[in-house]
Design a protein around this motif. Structure first.
Motif, PDB file in Angstrom:
ATOM      1  N   TYR A 185       0.868  -1.089   0.075  1.00 43.42           N
ATOM      2  CA  TYR A 185      -0.206   0.141  -0.033  1.00 43.42           C
ATOM      3  C   TYR A 185       0.874   1.246  -0.215  1.00 43.42           C
ATOM      4  CZ  TYR A 185      -3.469   3.409   1.477  1.00 43.42           C
ATOM      5  OH  TYR A 185      -4.237   4.715   1.985  1.00 43.42           O
ATOM      6  N   ARG A 186       2.003   1.170   0.791  1.00 43.82           N
ATOM      7  CA  ARG A 186       2.910   2.357   0.686  1.00 43.82           C
ATOM      8  C   ARG A 186       3.496   2.735  -0.546  1.00 43.82           C
ATOM      9  NH1 ARG A 186       8.362   2.354   0.683  1.00 43.82           N
ATOM     10  NH2 ARG A 186       9.212   4.399   1.058  1.00 43.82           N
ATOM     11  N   LEU A 229       0.790   4.145  -2.967  1.00 40.32           N
ATOM     12  CA  LEU A 229       0.517   5.676  -2.517  1.00 40.32           C
ATOM     13  C   LEU A 229       1.779   6.531  -3.236  1.00 40.32           C
ATOM     14  CD1 LEU A 229      -0.358   5.456   1.192  1.00 40.32           C
ATOM     15  CD2 LEU A 229      -1.876   6.470  -0.753  1.00 40.32           C
ATOM     16  N   ARG A 272       1.274   9.307  -6.159  1.00 41.60           N
ATOM     17  CA  ARG A 272       1.959  10.566  -6.038  1.00 41.60           C
ATOM     18  C   ARG A 272       2.697  10.939  -7.244  1.00 41.60           C
ATOM     19  NH1 ARG A 272       0.997  11.619  -0.751  1.00 41.60           N
ATOM     20  NH2 ARG A 272      -1.439  11.825  -1.755  1.00 41.60           N
ATOM     21  N   TRP A 309      15.848   7.859   3.664  1.00 44.05           N
ATOM     22  CA  TRP A 309      14.956   7.998   4.519  1.00 44.05           C
ATOM     23  C   TRP A 309      14.905   7.293   5.749  1.00 44.05           C
ATOM     24  CZ3 TRP A 309      13.761  12.787   3.259  1.00 44.05           C
ATOM     25  CH2 TRP A 309      13.649  13.268   2.141  1.00 44.05           C
ATOM     26  N   HIS A 310      15.825   6.269   5.860  1.00 44.54           N
ATOM     27  CA  HIS A 310      15.855   5.119   6.982  1.00 44.54           C
ATOM     28  C   HIS A 310      14.226   4.654   7.356  1.00 44.54           C
ATOM     29  CE1 HIS A 310      19.693   6.714   7.991  1.00 44.54           C
ATOM     30  NE2 HIS A 310      19.378   7.717   7.415  1.00 44.54           N
ATOM     31  N   ILE A 311      13.419   4.443   6.233  1.00 44.62           N
ATOM     32  CA  ILE A 311      11.942   3.872   6.139  1.00 44.62           C
ATOM     33  C   ILE A 311      12.310   2.705   6.561  1.00 44.62           C
ATOM     34  CG2 ILE A 311      10.057   3.591   5.124  1.00 44.62           C
ATOM     35  CD1 ILE A 311      10.528   6.633   3.945  1.00 44.62           C
ATOM     36  N   GLU A 338      11.370   1.495   9.876  1.00 42.51           N
ATOM     37  CA  GLU A 338       9.865   1.150  10.323  1.00 42.51           C
ATOM     38  C   GLU A 338       9.470  -0.113  10.131  1.00 42.51           C
ATOM     39  OE1 GLU A 338       7.111   3.634   8.428  1.00 42.51           O
ATOM     40  OE2 GLU A 338       5.530   3.099  10.076  1.00 42.51           O
ATOM     41  N   ASN A 381      12.115   9.088  10.057  1.00 44.38           N
ATOM     42  CA  ASN A 381      12.173   8.144   9.311  1.00 44.38           C
ATOM     43  C   ASN A 381      10.792   8.252   8.738  1.00 44.38           C
ATOM     44  OD1 ASN A 381      11.156   6.804  11.322  1.00 44.38           O
ATOM     45  ND2 ASN A 381      12.189   4.957  10.942  1.00 44.38           N
ATOM     46  N   LEU A 382      10.415   9.401   8.318  1.00 48.47           N
ATOM     47  CA  LEU A 382       8.886   9.496   7.864  1.00 48.47           C
ATOM     48  C   LEU A 382       9.063   9.307   6.251  1.00 48.47           C
ATOM     49  CD1 LEU A 382       7.779  12.168  10.004  1.00 48.47           C
ATOM     50  CD2 LEU A 382       7.032  10.332  10.151  1.00 48.47           C
ATOM     51  N   ASP A 383       7.895   9.042   5.849  1.00 52.69           N
ATOM     52  CA  ASP A 383       7.827   9.225   4.284  1.00 52.69           C
ATOM     53  C   ASP A 383       7.538  10.422   3.880  1.00 52.69           C
ATOM     54  OD1 ASP A 383       8.030   6.986   2.287  1.00 52.69           O
ATOM     55  OD2 ASP A 383       6.615   5.735   3.460  1.00 52.69           O
ATOM     56  N   GLN A 384       8.514  11.231   3.357  1.00 52.92           N
ATOM     57  CA  GLN A 384       8.395  12.808   3.082  1.00 52.92           C
ATOM     58  C   GLN A 384       7.430  12.959   1.986  1.00 52.92           C
ATOM     59  OE1 GLN A 384      10.509  14.900   4.755  1.00 52.92           O
ATOM     60  NE2 GLN A 384      11.262  13.246   5.904  1.00 52.92           N
ATOM     61  N   GLU A 385       7.332  11.986   1.066  1.00 49.66           N
ATOM     62  CA  GLU A 385       6.091  12.175  -0.103  1.00 49.66           C
ATOM     63  C   GLU A 385       4.790  11.783   0.251  1.00 49.66           C
ATOM     64  OE1 GLU A 385       7.735  11.076  -4.104  1.00 49.66           O
ATOM     65  OE2 GLU A 385       9.223   9.898  -2.909  1.00 49.66           O
ATOM     66  N   LEU A 386       4.690  11.434   1.480  1.00 47.08           N
ATOM     67  CA  LEU A 386       3.172  11.099   1.870  1.00 47.08           C
ATOM     68  C   LEU A 386       2.861  12.187   2.811  1.00 47.08           C
ATOM     69  CD1 LEU A 386       3.534   7.302   2.025  1.00 47.08           C
ATOM     70  CD2 LEU A 386       2.899   8.411   0.049  1.00 47.08           C
ATOM     71  N   THR A 387       1.401  11.951   2.806  1.00 44.24           N
ATOM     72  CA  THR A 387       0.611  13.028   3.793  1.00 44.24           C
ATOM     73  C   THR A 387       0.795  12.458   5.237  1.00 44.24           C
ATOM     74  OG1 THR A 387      -1.386  12.109   3.992  1.00 44.24           O
ATOM     75  CG2 THR A 387      -0.921  13.809   2.166  1.00 44.24           C
ATOM     76  N   GLU A 436      -1.433   9.509   5.975  1.00 45.64           N
ATOM     77  CA  GLU A 436      -0.879   8.466   5.145  1.00 45.64           C
ATOM     78  C   GLU A 436       0.153   8.011   5.889  1.00 45.64           C
ATOM     79  OE1 GLU A 436      -1.970   9.830   0.599  1.00 45.64           O
ATOM     80  OE2 GLU A 436       0.151  10.300   1.221  1.00 45.64           O
ATOM     81  N   ASN A 437       0.873   8.481   6.733  1.00 46.92           N
ATOM     82  CA  ASN A 437       2.201   7.995   7.349  1.00 46.92           C
ATOM     83  C   ASN A 437       1.705   7.576   8.543  1.00 46.92           C
ATOM     84  OD1 ASN A 437       5.428   8.689   6.962  1.00 46.92           O
ATOM     85  ND2 ASN A 437       4.043  10.379   5.805  1.00 46.92           N
TER      86      ASN A 437
END
Lengths: 245, 278
Positions: A10-11, A14, A18, A84-86, A89, B84-90, B93-94
């Protein structure tokens, strides 16, 4: 066992949504240039295996593009991991490695199918109508499955963005040119044919082309792609496990 | 709530943690204080599943972090040092993705996101892209994200690093509020005032070892109550006093001017390790 794959997928969807307008332009440029260049250069005079060059080229572009777009998921993971170090998560979430790999592989396959859609539309604009039967779509699915799975595993092994770019240059670019996209592998010397036989893209191009001509492709190509894809997906799961440090 | 037994972590020949033992009670706000490289982040990375332990055991709410990995991860939320957030998402959404990762149902996710955005004062920013937020807002969003699945334990790894004093105090207030709701908080920091203000107990970590654990008051009281710093050959020497009057008398006898201050955790750390925290 695989719960959480949908969150990973899903991520990616999205992000895809975008970036969709930009991505659409980006995935259209190369095939459009190839089609323009080769349609003017070759016209309808050159015929390969009883088909015009464009009819030969478009299935090859479908195979190449699905490969490169599926493999590009590796770059996305790389950026998410190092910049981004995602990835952390996902590592801290109660999901297993299989779920992560599955989500990312499916995202790679989705991108590949989008690029195929663009090429088919461009093909129509150039007057080429292919037979998009189920064997055609299965071959595309297996091809993108192979390269998306490979990309996820390699994205865990590389240590920087530069390494990721190098992998694309050494793995994907040679395969794109030698895997039967622009010319039949059968026209190469025997030793080269033997080497290229082991490349998944050779089998993907062959299967996609045969299916798009309305012929029955070789079952062996499908089995081989499925086997390689499964091997890469297990390798990716292992690599995600070992990336935990 | 958090139990760590004889925890070791080595990277090749480097020993990052050398036998950590800790027990943190339910609802406690515990600070892990030490200079850079002491092993604070390594401890959090092991407890949150980002790194493997070399030996020893650790439990989160009774679940072993290696043998019951998934259950242990469900108990905790993590606020990492790097955003470590998704910068391109709201913003929404995060939070939504995080809720999905923890298998929360859509209705439950929606309610919790709405509540948390109000809690961290980001409800007006729900549909903004993360890249449009300020540093302080991003930090609050990461805290909200860590809380979405209602964890019993919250790990905060240097939660106010790089933030200005005003925003830092807002984050402190938020951390206090979270603790008051019953969440156990494990905080790493190298900001002395942060540990003093927030923590009920503090552990001093130095070169992979815990050198002291106690309440901030008890740790500080070992040195006296008042301190005077004086520059001595490019170094700062500190003199400690039990009573303010004693310190004032000392200053009166000197020719230079001195600043009298209260003893802080830095003094206690310095006395134990010979090093400064910062």
């Amino acid at each position: 066992m695989i719960r959480g794959w949908d969150a990973v997928y899903y991520r990616e969807l999205l992000i895809l949504k975008r970036r969709f307008p930009k991505m659409l332009v980006s995935i259209s440029v190369s095939p459009l240039l190839y089609l323009l260049a080769f349609s003017y250069a070759m016209g309808n005079q050159v015929r390969i295996e009883g088909h015009t060059y464009l009819e030969f080229l478009i299935p090859g572009l479908v195979a190449m593009s699905s490969m490169t777009r599926a493999f590009a998921i590796g770059s996305e993971i790389n950026v998410a991991r190092f910049y981004w170090h995602i990835f952390e998560e996902f590592q801290a979430a109660p999901i297993c490695e299989i779920a992560y790999v599955l989500g990312e592989v499916l995202a790679g396959i989705t991108r590949a199918f989008l690029s195929v859609g663009v090429i088919l539309i461009l093909g129509l604009l150039f007057g080429v109508v292919l037979s998009c039967n189920y064997l055609f779509w299965i071959a595309i699915f297996l091809n993108s499955f192979v390269f998306s799975s490979l990309a996820v595993g390699l994205a865990m092994v590389v240590k920087s963005h530069a390494d990721q770019a190098m992998l694309t240059n050494f793995v994907i670019t040679p395969m794109a040119f030698l895997g039967g996209t622009f010319f039949p592998v059968a026209r190469l010397p025997l030793w080269a044919q033997k080497v290229l036989f082991y490349l998944p893209l050779t089998h993907a191009s062959k299967a996609i082309r045969e299916a798009s001509y309305g012929n029955l492709p070789d079952v062996f190509s499908y089995l081989l792609l499925a086997f390689i894809g499964c091997f890469f997906i297990f390798m990716s799961i292992y690599c995600v496990k070992t990336a935990r440090e | 709530m958090i139990r760590i037994e004889d925890l070791y972590k080595s990277y090749n020949n480097f020993h990052a943690l050398k036998g950590i033992n800790l027990h943190i009670a339910k609802g406690e706000l515990f600070a892990y204080l030490g200079p850079n490289g002491a092993g604070k982040t390594t401890t959090i990375r092991i407890l949150t599943g980002l790194a493997r332990l070399t030996s020893g055991n650790a439990y989160l709410n009774g679940f072993h972090i290696e043998q019951e990995k998934r259950k242990a991860k469900e108990q905790s939320g993590v606020v990492p040092q790097l955003i470590n957030l998704d910068q391109e998402l709201t913003v929404f959404e995060n939070l939504d993705i995080h809720g999905r990762l923890f298998q929360m149902r859509a209705k439950e996710r929606g309610k919790k996101i709405h509540k948390l955005l109000g809690y961290v004062e980001l409800d007006q920013r729900k549909d903004n892209l993360v890249k449009q937020l300020s540093g302080g807002m991003k930090r609050r969003l990461v805290i909200a994200r860590a809380l979405i699945h209602s964890p019993r334990i919250l790990f905060l790894d240097e939660p106010t690093v790089g933030l200005d004093a005003n925003i830092r105090r807002r984050i402190w207030a938020l951390i206090k509020k979270i603790q008051q709701s019953g969440t156990t908080i494990f905080l790493t920091t190298h900001y002395i005032e942060e540990a003093e203000f927030l923590a009920e107990r503090v552990a001093f970590l130095n070169e992979g070892r815990i050198v002291a654990i106690d309440t901030p008051q008890r740790l500080m009281s070992g040195q006296g109550t008042w301190a005077i710093d004086r520059v001595d050959d490019d170094d700062i020497k500190t003199v400690y006093f039990k009573a303010r009057e004693e310190a004032k008398q000392f200053i009166a006898m000197q020719q230079e001017s001195f600043t009298l201050r209260r003893v802080n955790l830095e003094d206690a750390f310095l006395a134990l390790t010979g090093k400064k925290v910062k």
